[in-house]
Scaffold this motif. Sequence first.
Motif, PDB file in Angstrom:
ATOM      1  N   THR A 306       0.826  -1.207   0.000  1.00  0.00           N
ATOM      2  CA  THR A 306       0.000   0.000   0.000  1.00  0.00           C
ATOM      3  C   THR A 306       0.858   1.254   0.000  1.00  0.00           C
ATOM      4  O   THR A 306       0.519   2.250  -0.641  1.00  0.00           O
ATOM      5  N   GLN A 418       5.031   4.956   9.240  1.00  0.00           N
ATOM      6  CA  GLN A 418       3.709   5.440   9.621  1.00  0.00           C
ATOM      7  C   GLN A 418       3.379   5.004  11.038  1.00  0.00           C
ATOM      8  O   GLN A 418       3.515   3.829  11.382  1.00  0.00           O
ATOM      9  N   SER A 577      -4.777   7.553  10.365  1.00  0.00           N
ATOM     10  CA  SER A 577      -4.322   6.681   9.264  1.00  0.00           C
ATOM     11  C   SER A 577      -4.508   7.320   7.894  1.00  0.00           C
ATOM     12  O   SER A 577      -4.605   6.607   6.891  1.00  0.00           O
ATOM     13  N   LEU A 579      -2.604   8.571   5.807  1.00  0.00           N
ATOM     14  CA  LEU A 579      -1.586   8.317   4.789  1.00  0.00           C
ATOM     15  C   LEU A 579      -1.877   7.083   3.956  1.00  0.00           C
ATOM     16  O   LEU A 579      -1.633   7.064   2.740  1.00  0.00           O
ATOM     17  N   LEU A 580      -2.395   6.037   4.581  1.00  0.00           N
ATOM     18  CA  LEU A 580      -2.582   4.766   3.885  1.00  0.00           C
ATOM     19  C   LEU A 580      -4.042   4.429   3.628  1.00  0.00           C
ATOM     20  O   LEU A 580      -4.370   3.839   2.606  1.00  0.00           O
ATOM     21  N   THR A 581      -4.919   4.775   4.564  1.00  0.00           N
ATOM     22  CA  THR A 581      -6.318   4.367   4.424  1.00  0.00           C
ATOM     23  C   THR A 581      -7.287   5.529   4.563  1.00  0.00           C
ATOM     24  O   THR A 581      -8.491   5.312   4.711  1.00  0.00           O
ATOM     25  N   ALA A 587      -4.515  10.962   1.369  1.00  0.00           N
ATOM     26  CA  ALA A 587      -3.479   9.953   1.166  1.00  0.00           C
ATOM     27  C   ALA A 587      -2.556  10.347   0.019  1.00  0.00           C
ATOM     28  O   ALA A 587      -1.325  10.247   0.131  1.00  0.00           O
ATOM     29  N   GLN A 591       1.410  11.146   0.531  1.00  0.00           N
ATOM     30  CA  GLN A 591       2.391  10.304  -0.140  1.00  0.00           C
ATOM     31  C   GLN A 591       3.222  11.095  -1.143  1.00  0.00           C
ATOM     32  O   GLN A 591       4.421  10.828  -1.315  1.00  0.00           O
TER      33      GLN A 591
END
Length: 635
Positions: A306, A418, A577, A579-581, A587, A591
């Motif tokens: 991810t 993270q 969360s 950054l990823l989800t 996100a 990133q």
Amino acid sequence: MSSRSWRRTTASVVGTLAVTFAVTATATPALAKPGKADPISAFPSDSLTVADKGQLTGRRVNLPLEGCGAPISCGLTQQLNQLDGFDLDPRIAIRFSGPVDPAEAAARITLQEAHGGWRTGVDRMVWDPATTTLYAHPAKQLAPGTTYKLRVQGGPANKSLQDTFTTMSATDGLLDLRKQIDSGQAFKDAGITAPGLMIDGVFPTAGTLVQLVADVTPEAPDTAARNAGFTTNQGTYVFGTYLAPNWLRPDVTIQQTPTRDAGPKAPGSVRLPFVAVLPPGPAPAGGWPVAVFGHGFTGNATNVITAASTNMQRGIATIGTNVVGHGFGPDGAIRVVQGPKVTDLPFYGRGVDQDGNARIDSTEGSSATGAASAQSSRDALRQTSADIMTLMRSLGGTDVDKNGSVDLSGKDVTYFGQSFGGIYGTMLTGVDPEVTRSVLNVPGGPVTEIARLSTSFRGLTAASLTAAGLHNGSGGTAQDFQEQMPLRGEGPVTATVEGAVEIQDYLARSTWLSRPGSPETFAPLIDPERVLVQVAFGDQTVPNPTSYTLVDAGNLWSRTSVYRNDRTGNAANNPHSFLLTGPPAAAAAGQAQIATFLKGGETIDPDGAGNVWEVPISDPALLLPLNYPQPALRP
């Protein structure tokens, strides 16, 4: 001697951190017009140490064990007595001969380096009328291995008090592990010929589904697979293992040795899995530049998939491994599905069944057990940092597809992590100059403070207090204990709840013990130009005050970027969360900022003239409150 009477002695004035949730953060003066009250004792004090030539400070802590309370509390004190000094954020205790105005008394307390001009005052004050003791913390984190003068200035008719204390060599243990790795001694002790990667499988990302077959039930490993994700870019998956020196003992602790020593020997090695995602096309001469990804709490190495997407677009390979206690049990597998073809590869999860219930949970094995339980994740985090150092040194010359080319460069390796990955990533970046650049996403510290303040983890603190016989809640829930201490920057609190000061004492000693494996300890070692910190406003998992502590300890304010979740349509939700989800826009922005910094060291504002990102943070005081969107979310 009871724990209450023990804390009333000078020797027992041992410190903590805690936060007020159930009482007002403002203390009323102890008296409307306090009379003459002289300071009569102070903690910390070098009088509570003994000489020890084996320590860098020349001292070793010697707290009294008489009347130390429950076995867990006594064990904690015994472990503190192995250290070579006091905490970097000690809970200062000044006992007075009578009542004082806590705010006025605190204004007269200073800490100054014994052989220098640096000084600081105090904040986070708690007044205990039962013992006429004022508790406080330094306004700034202290330096390790340093002697300080603690002064309480007298008023017009009052006496003054002065004492000295020495802080512990908190960074020494992890620095020793890194030196052993660099010298090769760690590999020799562990029986490893040389660091390097062993490739188990290489697959195109297009049309390939990666699944984790987790070893959750040790007696009968699972066969059900969890989807780890697709990568849409035309790149390459690489799966394999590497050997790393292992200093951890079965109770998830590392042997405490005198700080003048080179550190404990690695008694053996551990085989660790890695997951790597390479960009499309042939590798450039010398191999792809590599960024190591550090996954979060409850995560595992498959989270690299991810995290790698934006890096792939920028020509950066991403690699990662399992944190200690993560990835479930050792008999798991990576299942690679390509249409009808299914390939299983070993995964080597790092979890263990610590509680004996025939299940391995997602973080089981990441905290110390038994008499050492107060250390929590201290040594798991130090071992994980060392594992990543070994991974970085295993990269150079790696020929992924056996075509005679170098696919993974070992030069100028970068890092991004993270949450939990931001925490041990701070430790890694502080001690290892091999990390060229690092992005720390939603980190905080101390770890004990994260647990206490977080809506996700406060129950862990409650469980430790229950085990120590100190839980003082009466509301019928595990998390309703009351510790009665203000956040940094708030006014004094008067202790009114039975057992609150005892909880403060216990939590302070736990924090002190865990400081050598907590990120704020290592933040001052980081060159600001090497790092970018991403913080989420209103983070309920790693609360903003803990991010403040980490950033302030390293003076990294100019390198701190804030995602203002409160200015988006997602304001009511926990942004931890993102950054990823999180929401796709958040996100992608986070990133992109990471990949740009890792690629060339440039820090961008992801939304330009917009107000969702502050780059750098406009005002450090923004992170002092919890900033939770609803008051009911406060623990």
